[in-house]
Design a protein around this motif. Structure first.
Motif, mmCIF file in Angstrom:
data_model
loop_
_atom_site.group_PDB
_atom_site.id
_atom_site.type_symbol
_atom_site.label_atom_id
_atom_site.label_comp_id
_atom_site.label_asym_id
_atom_site.label_seq_id
_atom_site.Cartn_x
_atom_site.Cartn_y
_atom_site.Cartn_z
ATOM 1 N N PHE A 15 11.842 -7.243 -19.220
ATOM 2 C CA PHE A 15 11.933 -5.912 -19.537
ATOM 3 C C PHE A 15 10.609 -5.148 -19.457
ATOM 4 C CE2 PHE A 15 14.532 -8.071 -23.537
ATOM 5 C CZ PHE A 15 15.572 -8.038 -22.518
ATOM 6 N N ILE A 16 9.487 -5.777 -19.535
ATOM 7 C CA ILE A 16 8.257 -5.146 -19.248
ATOM 8 C C ILE A 16 7.968 -4.761 -17.730
ATOM 9 C CG2 ILE A 16 5.611 -5.415 -19.080
ATOM 10 C CD1 ILE A 16 5.822 -6.872 -21.633
ATOM 11 N N GLY A 17 8.540 -5.533 -16.845
ATOM 12 C CA GLY A 17 8.468 -5.375 -15.712
ATOM 13 C C GLY A 17 9.521 -4.359 -15.293
ATOM 14 N N GLU A 18 10.701 -4.148 -15.877
ATOM 15 C CA GLU A 18 11.480 -3.165 -15.421
ATOM 16 C C GLU A 18 10.965 -1.814 -15.949
ATOM 17 O OE1 GLU A 18 15.664 -4.145 -17.008
ATOM 18 O OE2 GLU A 18 15.395 -6.023 -16.038
ATOM 19 N N ILE A 45 18.220 -13.401 -21.818
ATOM 20 C CA ILE A 45 17.433 -14.463 -21.127
ATOM 21 C C ILE A 45 17.925 -15.097 -19.961
ATOM 22 C CG2 ILE A 45 16.611 -16.943 -21.584
ATOM 23 C CD1 ILE A 45 16.875 -15.968 -24.613
ATOM 24 N N ALA A 46 19.163 -15.314 -19.631
ATOM 25 C CA ALA A 46 19.880 -15.671 -18.370
ATOM 26 C C ALA A 46 19.267 -14.718 -17.370
ATOM 27 C CB ALA A 46 21.400 -15.807 -18.616
ATOM 28 N N GLU A 47 19.594 -13.387 -17.324
ATOM 29 C CA GLU A 47 19.238 -12.483 -16.496
ATOM 30 C C GLU A 47 17.684 -12.285 -16.054
ATOM 31 O OE1 GLU A 47 21.047 -10.919 -14.586
ATOM 32 O OE2 GLU A 47 22.998 -10.680 -15.393
ATOM 33 N N SER A 48 17.028 -12.715 -17.079
ATOM 34 C CA SER A 48 15.416 -12.814 -16.757
ATOM 35 C C SER A 48 15.120 -14.055 -15.845
ATOM 36 C CB SER A 48 14.637 -12.863 -18.246
ATOM 37 O OG SER A 48 14.804 -14.048 -18.887
ATOM 38 N N VAL A 49 15.936 -15.218 -16.193
ATOM 39 C CA VAL A 49 15.759 -16.410 -15.499
ATOM 40 C C VAL A 49 16.398 -16.094 -13.967
ATOM 41 C CG1 VAL A 49 16.501 -18.727 -15.060
ATOM 42 C CG2 VAL A 49 15.965 -17.914 -17.391
ATOM 43 N N PHE A 50 17.379 -15.341 -13.942
ATOM 44 C CA PHE A 50 17.999 -15.216 -12.520
ATOM 45 C C PHE A 50 17.136 -14.073 -11.877
ATOM 46 C CE2 PHE A 50 22.188 -16.659 -14.352
ATOM 47 C CZ PHE A 50 22.159 -17.905 -13.758
ATOM 48 N N ALA A 51 16.462 -13.510 -12.512
ATOM 49 C CA ALA A 51 15.612 -12.347 -11.961
ATOM 50 C C ALA A 51 14.382 -12.941 -11.230
ATOM 51 C CB ALA A 51 15.076 -11.253 -12.947
ATOM 52 N N GLU A 94 20.346 6.342 -20.960
ATOM 53 C CA GLU A 94 20.109 7.390 -20.073
ATOM 54 C C GLU A 94 19.241 6.578 -19.044
ATOM 55 O OE1 GLU A 94 19.467 10.616 -17.482
ATOM 56 O OE2 GLU A 94 20.893 10.060 -19.212
ATOM 57 N N VAL A 95 18.113 5.875 -19.296
ATOM 58 C CA VAL A 95 17.345 4.863 -18.588
ATOM 59 C C VAL A 95 18.073 4.480 -17.455
ATOM 60 C CG1 VAL A 95 15.630 3.220 -18.539
ATOM 61 C CG2 VAL A 95 15.155 5.081 -19.824
ATOM 62 N N ILE A 96 19.033 3.429 -18.087
ATOM 63 C CA ILE A 96 20.004 2.505 -17.175
ATOM 64 C C ILE A 96 20.752 3.484 -16.056
ATOM 65 C CG2 ILE A 96 21.912 0.848 -17.283
ATOM 66 C CD1 ILE A 96 20.567 -0.083 -19.932
ATOM 67 N N ALA A 97 21.253 4.324 -16.601
ATOM 68 C CA ALA A 97 22.154 5.247 -15.767
ATOM 69 C C ALA A 97 21.405 5.887 -14.705
ATOM 70 C CB ALA A 97 22.900 6.345 -16.599
ATOM 71 N N THR A 98 20.200 6.342 -15.166
ATOM 72 C CA THR A 98 19.121 7.100 -14.005
ATOM 73 C C THR A 98 18.788 5.794 -13.045
ATOM 74 O OG1 THR A 98 18.392 8.509 -15.433
ATOM 75 C CG2 THR A 98 16.922 8.258 -13.592
ATOM 76 N N ALA A 99 18.360 4.581 -13.540
ATOM 77 C CA ALA A 99 18.087 3.652 -12.607
ATOM 78 C C ALA A 99 19.239 3.030 -11.708
ATOM 79 C CB ALA A 99 17.757 2.307 -13.405
ATOM 80 N N VAL A 100 20.449 3.083 -12.381
ATOM 81 C CA VAL A 100 21.457 2.527 -11.462
ATOM 82 C C VAL A 100 21.744 3.664 -10.359
ATOM 83 C CG1 VAL A 100 24.114 2.340 -11.432
ATOM 84 C CG2 VAL A 100 22.585 1.247 -13.078
ATOM 85 N N ARG A 101 21.690 4.915 -10.643
ATOM 86 C CA ARG A 101 22.030 6.002 -9.698
ATOM 87 C C ARG A 101 20.781 5.927 -8.678
ATOM 88 N NH1 ARG A 101 23.581 9.195 -14.148
ATOM 89 N NH2 ARG A 101 21.475 9.883 -14.321
ATOM 90 N N ALA A 102 19.672 5.617 -9.003
ATOM 91 C CA ALA A 102 18.479 5.578 -8.142
ATOM 92 C C ALA A 102 18.459 4.195 -7.086
ATOM 93 C CB ALA A 102 17.299 5.848 -8.680
ATOM 94 N N GLY A 103 19.077 3.359 -7.772
ATOM 95 C CA GLY A 103 19.036 1.833 -6.933
ATOM 96 C C GLY A 103 17.707 1.187 -7.452
ATOM 97 N N VAL A 104 17.307 1.400 -8.672
ATOM 98 C CA VAL A 104 16.265 0.646 -9.539
ATOM 99 C C VAL A 104 16.828 -0.572 -10.110
ATOM 100 C CG1 VAL A 104 14.166 0.586 -10.924
ATOM 101 C CG2 VAL A 104 14.539 2.684 -9.392
ATOM 102 N N VAL A 117 17.781 -2.842 -12.883
ATOM 103 C CA VAL A 117 17.449 -3.313 -14.308
ATOM 104 C C VAL A 117 18.137 -3.931 -15.064
ATOM 105 C CG1 VAL A 117 15.947 -1.138 -14.619
ATOM 106 C CG2 VAL A 117 18.372 -0.908 -14.873
ATOM 107 N N PRO A 118 18.356 -5.469 -14.546
ATOM 108 C CA PRO A 118 19.111 -6.383 -14.973
ATOM 109 C C PRO A 118 19.094 -6.763 -16.378
ATOM 110 C CG PRO A 118 17.757 -7.276 -13.765
ATOM 111 C CD PRO A 118 17.615 -6.051 -13.345
ATOM 112 N N GLY A 119 17.876 -6.878 -16.996
ATOM 113 C CA GLY A 119 17.436 -7.255 -18.116
ATOM 114 C C GLY A 119 17.767 -5.731 -19.149
ATOM 115 N N PHE A 120 17.496 -4.724 -18.830
ATOM 116 C CA PHE A 120 17.936 -3.646 -19.790
ATOM 117 C C PHE A 120 19.518 -3.427 -19.829
ATOM 118 C CE2 PHE A 120 14.064 -0.594 -18.952
ATOM 119 C CZ PHE A 120 12.981 -1.614 -19.718
ATOM 120 N N SER A 121 20.017 -3.662 -18.632
ATOM 121 C CA SER A 121 21.579 -3.640 -18.580
ATOM 122 C C SER A 121 22.182 -4.716 -19.299
ATOM 123 C CB SER A 121 22.139 -3.430 -17.122
ATOM 124 O OG SER A 121 21.409 -2.559 -16.235
ATOM 125 N N ALA A 122 21.816 -6.102 -19.040
ATOM 126 C CA ALA A 122 22.101 -7.082 -19.773
ATOM 127 C C ALA A 122 21.918 -6.675 -21.543
ATOM 128 C CB ALA A 122 21.653 -8.235 -19.613
#
Length: 482
Positions: A199-202, A283-289, A409-419, A421-426
C-alpha cells in the motif's frame, strides 16, 4: 541474578538475531549461556559485547546444556528448516524432563506443531515463538508471540515479557496458544507487513505520478506519520525517500532495482488462508505484486507487447488528491489488518488455540515491524466486543465510511491513468464484497450444478437441491440425485 552458578537462559545461534537477543537478555540482568556450532562466532560476540552482562560461552553443546539451571530454557536462533531440526535432535539426548526448547525463528507453523508433538512425547516442552522487530528489536525490545504449553509459559513468560518492547509499561509479549499458535500469529503479522508495504508503495507511485519530487514525498509521509497513519513503516518510508545515493547523487530509491524479494512468510499466510477458506486477497495481491516485480522476462515481454495509458494524470486540486491518497492508504491498511486478524481467529477455532485477538493487537503496538497507532484502536475494539471482523467495529466502520469517497477516487484515477494499484483495489473489492447483500456466488453455484451436479441451496427452503439440466430441467432434492 548474575551471581548464580548456573545460567538462567541459553541462546543457540550467534548470528545477528541470536547475538542481539542474547545481549538483550544479558542487559536485562539474566545470566545467558551462549553457543554456536562455529565457536569463533561465539568468541567474536563475547569479545565485542561481553562487557554488557553475564555471558556464559561454551564451545561444546553438552557444556552449554550443563551450564543452565532447571528447567532449562534454550532459545534456538538458527536457520529455519533442517537446521532447526538438526539442532533439536542434537539437544534431545542432553535434556531432562520438563526442559524447554524455544524456536525463535520464522518457522512454518506446521513444523512447529510437529516438533511440539515430538518433544511432548519425550517429556520436553517445545515453544514456537514469533519474534518481530528485526535486528534492532531483538536487541532493544521485540514483540514476542510464543506458542506452546501453559506450563512452559509459566517458566519462560516472565523472561520474554521482561525483554520485550513496552507500551505504557505493558509488555509486548503474551501467551498465544498451544503448539503452533505463536508461529502462526507471527506468520500473519508478516503477511500484513507485506500488504502494508505494498500500500505504501502504491501511495508512493501515485504521489510521484502527481508530480511530487522526493523531498515533497518524504515530507508528505512525515506529515501522515503525525496522524492516523502513525506507524513505523510510514516513518521509515520518509527516511528512505530522503536518502540520496552517494555515488550518483540521485535519490537512492531511484537507483535500487525495482524487484522485491520474499522470505516466504507472506506466501505461507496466503496458503494457510486458502486451507482455512479465509479471504486475505490484500495479502495475496501484495505477494503477487512482488512476484511480478521479480519476473523480468514477463515484464520485458509485456513492455514490448502491451499498450495503455502512460501512468501520468492531472487533478484539479493537488492537495485534496494527496489527502485522498492518504485515505486510500489508511482504509486499505485497515482491511489488511481485518483480514489477517480474521485468519488468526479462524485458525484459533480450527486448531483449538483459543487465541485472544485483542491480546495479539496489544503486543503488536510496539517492537514489531507493523507497529502503528491503529493497533491501540484495534485492541480496544476487540476487547470491547466479540467481533467477527474488524470492519464491523463501530469506530472503524465510521472512519471507513468517511474515507471511501477518496479511496474510490484514487483507484478510479489510477485505473484511468494506467497506474497499477492492486493492493488498494483488492482492499476496496473486499470491502464491497463483505458489505454486499447479494454476491455473484448464486450464479457460480448454478454453473457448478450444471456441469458437475454440485447442488445448491435455496433462499426459500431448507436442504440442498439439483436441477436436471440435461433432461427435463426439473428440480429435485439433493438426496434424490444419488
Amino acid at each position: 541474578m548474575t551471581n548464580q552458578s548456573l545460567a538462567n537462559v541459553g541462546v543457540i545461534g550467534m548470528a545477528v538475531m541470536g547475538s542481539n537477543l542474547a545481549r538483550n537478555l544479558a542487559r536485562n540482568g539474566y545470566a545467558v549461556a551462549v553457543y554456536n556450532r562455529t565457536t569463533s562466532k561465539t568468541d567474536a560476540v563475547i569479545a565485542e559485547h561481553g562487557h554488557e552482562g553475564d555471558f556464559r560461552p561454551s564451545a561444546e553443546l553438552a557444556d552449554f546444556v550443563a551450564s543452565l539451571e532447571r528447567p532449562r530454557r534454550i532459545i534456538i536462533m538458527v536457520k529455519a528448516g533442517r537446521g532447526t531440526d538438526a539442532t533439536i535432535d542434537s539437544l534431545i539426548p542432553l535434556l531432562e524432563e520438563g526442559d524447554i526448547v524455544v524456536d525463535g525463528g520464522n518457522a512454518k507453523f506446521q513444523d512447529t506443531r510437529r516438533r511440539e508433538e515430538k518433544l511432548r512425547g519425550l517429556g520436553l516442552h517445545f515453544v514456537g515463538a514469533g519474534i518481530s522487530g528485526g535486528e534492532v528489536g531483538a536487541l532493544e525490545g521485540p514483540s514476542i508471540m510464543p506458542g506452546g504449553s501453559v506450563e512452559s509459559y509459566q517458566a519462560l513468560g516472565p523472561i520474554l515479557e521482561k525483554i520485550s518492547a513496552k507500551v505504557d509499561g505493558e509488555p509486548c509479549a503474551t501467551y498465544i496458544g498451544t503448539d503452533g499458535a505463536g508461529h502462526f500469529v507471527k506468520m500473519v503479522h508478516n503477511g500484513i507487513e507485506y500488504a502494508d508495504m505494498q500500500f505504501i508503495g502504491e501511495a508512493y507511485v501515485l504521489l510521484k505520478a502527481l508530480g511530487l519530487n522526493h523531498t515533497e514525498m518524504a515530507d508528505t509521509f512525515a506529515t501522515w506519520n503525525t496522524g492516523d497513519l502513525d506507524s513505523y513503516l510510514i516513518e521509515i518510508t520518509s527516511e528512505v525517500l530522503r536518502k540520496v545515493d552517494e555515488k550518483t547523487g540521485q535519490p537512492l530509491v531511484d537507483v535500487i532495482v525495482d524487484a522485491a524479494g520474499m522470505k516466504g512468510t507472506g506466501t505461507w499466510t496466503v496458503q494457510a488462508a486458502l486451507d482455512l477458506g479465509t479471504p486475505v486477497n490484500t495479502i495475496a495481491e501484495s505477494v503477487f505484486a512482488r512476484a511480478v516485480s521479480s519476473h523480468p522476462e514477463l515484464r520485458a515481454a509485456s513492455q514490448q507487447a502491451l499498450s495503455g495509458p502512460d501512468g501520468t494524470f492531472q487533478v484539479a486540486d493537488r492537495d485534496a488528491f494527496i489527502d485522498a491518497i492518504r485515505q486510500a492508504l489508511w482504509a486499505s491498511k485497515v482491511v489488511a489488518y481485518a483480514q489477517g486478524l480474521d485468519e488468526i481467529r479462524q485458525a484459533g477455532v480450527e486448531y483449538g488455540w483459543d487465541i485472544n485477538v485483542a491480546e495479539v493487537a496489544k503486543i503488536w503496538r510496539a517492537g514489531c515491524i507493523i507497529r502503528a497507532k491503529l493497533l491501540e484502536r484495534i485492541r480496544s475494539e476487540y476487547a470491547a466486543g466479540n467481533l467477527v471482523t474488524l470492519l464491523e467495529a463501530p469506530s472503524v466502520a465510521a472512519d471507513l465510511a468517511a474515507a471511501q469517497d477518496g479511496w474510490r477516487e484514487v483507484i478510479a484515477t489510477a485505473v484511468r491513468a494506467g497506474v497499477p494499484v492492486p493492493g488498494f483495489s483488492a482492499a476496496l473489492a473486499h470491502y464491497d464484497q463483505a458489505r454486499a447483500p447479494r454476491l455473484n456466488a448464486s450464479l457460480t453455484q448454478g454453473l457448478r450444478d450444471y456441469f458437475g451436479a454440485h447442488t445448491y441451496r435455496r433462499t426459500d427452503a431448507e436442504g440442498t437441491f439439483h436441477t436436471n439440466w440435461s433432461t427435463d430441467g426439473s428440480e429435485v432434492a439433493a438426496e434424490d440425485t444419488h
